[in-house]
Design an enzyme around this catalytic site. Structure first.
Site, PDB file in Angstrom:
ATOM      1  N   GLU A   1       0.771  -1.345  -0.051  1.00  0.00           N
ATOM      2  CA  GLU A   1      -0.150  -0.052  -0.051  1.00  0.00           C
ATOM      3  C   GLU A   1       0.887   1.171  -0.038  1.00  0.00           C
ATOM      4  O   GLU A   1       0.341   2.374   0.202  1.00  0.00           O
ATOM      5  CB  GLU A   1      -0.925  -0.010   1.088  1.00  0.00           C
ATOM      6  CG  GLU A   1      -2.279  -0.871   1.022  1.00  0.00           C
ATOM      7  CD  GLU A   1      -3.013  -0.827   2.303  1.00  0.00           C
ATOM      8  OE1 GLU A   1      -4.185  -1.520   2.095  1.00  0.00           O
ATOM      9  OE2 GLU A   1      -2.709  -0.500   3.264  1.00  0.00           O
TER      10      GLU A   1
ATOM     11  N   ASP B   1     -15.769 -10.265  12.598  1.00  0.00           N
ATOM     12  CA  ASP B   1     -15.272  -9.097  11.562  1.00  0.00           C
ATOM     13  C   ASP B   1     -13.837  -9.638  10.957  1.00  0.00           C
ATOM     14  O   ASP B   1     -12.936  -9.681  11.852  1.00  0.00           O
ATOM     15  CB  ASP B   1     -15.092  -7.946  12.310  1.00  0.00           C
ATOM     16  CG  ASP B   1     -14.565  -6.795  11.365  1.00  0.00           C
ATOM     17  OD1 ASP B   1     -14.303  -6.800   9.898  1.00  0.00           O
ATOM     18  OD2 ASP B   1     -14.181  -5.680  11.827  1.00  0.00           O
TER      19      ASP B   1
ATOM     20  N   THR C   1     -12.076  -8.307   8.984  1.00  0.00           N
ATOM     21  CA  THR C   1     -10.907  -7.110   8.647  1.00  0.00           C
ATOM     22  C   THR C   1      -9.676  -7.385   9.598  1.00  0.00           C
ATOM     23  O   THR C   1      -9.914  -7.299  10.668  1.00  0.00           O
ATOM     24  CB  THR C   1     -11.669  -5.809   8.674  1.00  0.00           C
ATOM     25  OG1 THR C   1     -12.895  -5.796   8.035  1.00  0.00           O
ATOM     26  CG2 THR C   1     -10.897  -4.764   8.285  1.00  0.00           C
TER      27      THR C   1
ATOM     28  N   ASP D   1      -3.599  -9.147   8.138  1.00  0.00           N
ATOM     29  CA  ASP D   1      -2.560  -8.431   8.880  1.00  0.00           C
ATOM     30  C   ASP D   1      -2.243  -8.976  10.311  1.00  0.00           C
ATOM     31  O   ASP D   1      -1.013  -8.594  10.682  1.00  0.00           O
ATOM     32  CB  ASP D   1      -3.067  -6.808   9.164  1.00  0.00           C
ATOM     33  CG  ASP D   1      -3.221  -6.212   7.846  1.00  0.00           C
ATOM     34  OD1 ASP D   1      -2.593  -6.656   6.836  1.00  0.00           O
ATOM     35  OD2 ASP D   1      -4.205  -5.504   7.703  1.00  0.00           O
TER      36      ASP D   1
ATOM     37  N   GLY E   1     -13.407  -4.638  14.444  1.00  0.00           N
ATOM     38  CA  GLY E   1     -12.206  -3.651  14.188  1.00  0.00           C
ATOM     39  C   GLY E   1     -10.817  -4.431  13.987  1.00  0.00           C
ATOM     40  O   GLY E   1     -10.506  -5.423  14.519  1.00  0.00           O
TER      41      GLY E   1
END
Length: 297
Positions: A139, A236, A238, A242, A277
């Site tokens: 990114e 979640d 997301t 990572d 989150g």
């Protein structure tokens, strides 16, 4: 000895909308909730590693705006060293995330992340040189990634490259990293789009630690091995990848063998999806230890 991890990557504010179904083109649907939460692959991976007890430095850029100030303070509160996060005259990067039925769709606007230059990384060679592991994603500008990898190679620092968002990568870069951590989709594009010979393709495939969501993880160590996923309730997803990457860097920095490091990272990724989150869902080392003991018991 301190487990020093350097992360070079993006810092975003995530704008998260929850709904029952993702809208089709031209369709409007009602959402059930909205929140802003710190994100960006670089920041996420740095926080994941810091919450697991590593000494983490994040190199990146934020904008001269409200989000930039909030994000730096938040990262400091999470135990991430922010000395080398530069404030630039461009808006802070954002990610617009829509959550529906445990899945997500994401649009990223890089903003200040595009300003992370080769020169900035060159000026911080000493920081890379003193690290156990260098962790990178895509990114930020590719030239910056390449320079960081070169500097890590120069100082014999282990390199993990999370090739996301996926793009065509020069084989010279792929050959310089120690581990690649794509998901299944990214691995397919990585191998087919990078114009590799059969020998080069085999070499790159053997560097891949492939995350497969609820199907687990596959990797190569003398032979290809599958590690099954843990069964957890998904709130979640997301930031799961990572979390895995930050944990993998920590485990390898601690000197764990590859399979043990992957098992640890797999547990961290699993725990991360049980809360809402990207960063707020990331577990501490104590939580991971407790989870693994409960599984073994």
């Amino acid at each position: 000895m301190t487990n020093k991890i350097t992360v070079i990557g993006s810092i975003n504010m995530d704008l998260v909308t929850r709904t029952t179904s993702l809208p089709q083109m031209g369709e409007t649907v009602l959402g059930s909730s909205f929140l802003t939460t710190p994100g960006g692959k670089g920041a996420n991976q740095a926080v994941a590693a810091a919450k697991l007890g590593a000494d983490v430095t994040l190199i990146g850029c934020v904008g001269d705006d409200m989000f930039g100030d909030q994000l730096k303070r938040h990262l400091q509160n999470q135990g991430v060293r922010t000395d080398y996060i530069k404030t630039v005259k461009v808006e802070t990067g954002i990610a617009s995330i829509t959550l529906a039925n445990g899945d997500n769709s994401i649009i990223v606007v890089p903003g200040a992340n595009s300003e992370l230059s080769v020169q900035m990384v060159e000026e911080l060679e000493h920081e890379i040189a003193g690290s156990k592991v260098l962790l990178l994603q895509l990114e930020i500008p590719l030239a910056t990634v390449y320079k960081a990898v070169e500097l890590a190679n120069k100082h014999k620092v282990r390199v993990i490259l999370n090739p996301a968002p996926i793009q065509l990568l020069p084989k010279e870069l792929l050959q310089k990293v120690d581990y690649l951590t794509p998901n299944e989709y990214e691995q397919t594009l990585l191998i087919t789009a990078s114009q590799l010979t059969a020998t080069e393709r085999k070499e790159i495939e053997e560097k891949c630690i492939v995350t497969k969501g609820n199907k687990g993880v596959s990797f190569f160590e003398k032979f290809f091995t599958e590690v099954p996923a843990y069964t957890v309730e998904v709130v979640d997803s997301t930031g799961a990848g990572d979390s895995f990457n930050g944990a993998l860097a920590v485990a390898l920095g601690e000197g764990k063998m590859l399979q043990e490091a992957i098992l640890f990272a797999n547990a961290v990724g699993a725990l991360s999806v049980t809360k809402l989150g990207a960063q707020t869902g990331m577990p501490t080392k104590e939580e991971v230890t407790s989870f693994l003991l409960s599984i073994e018991g």
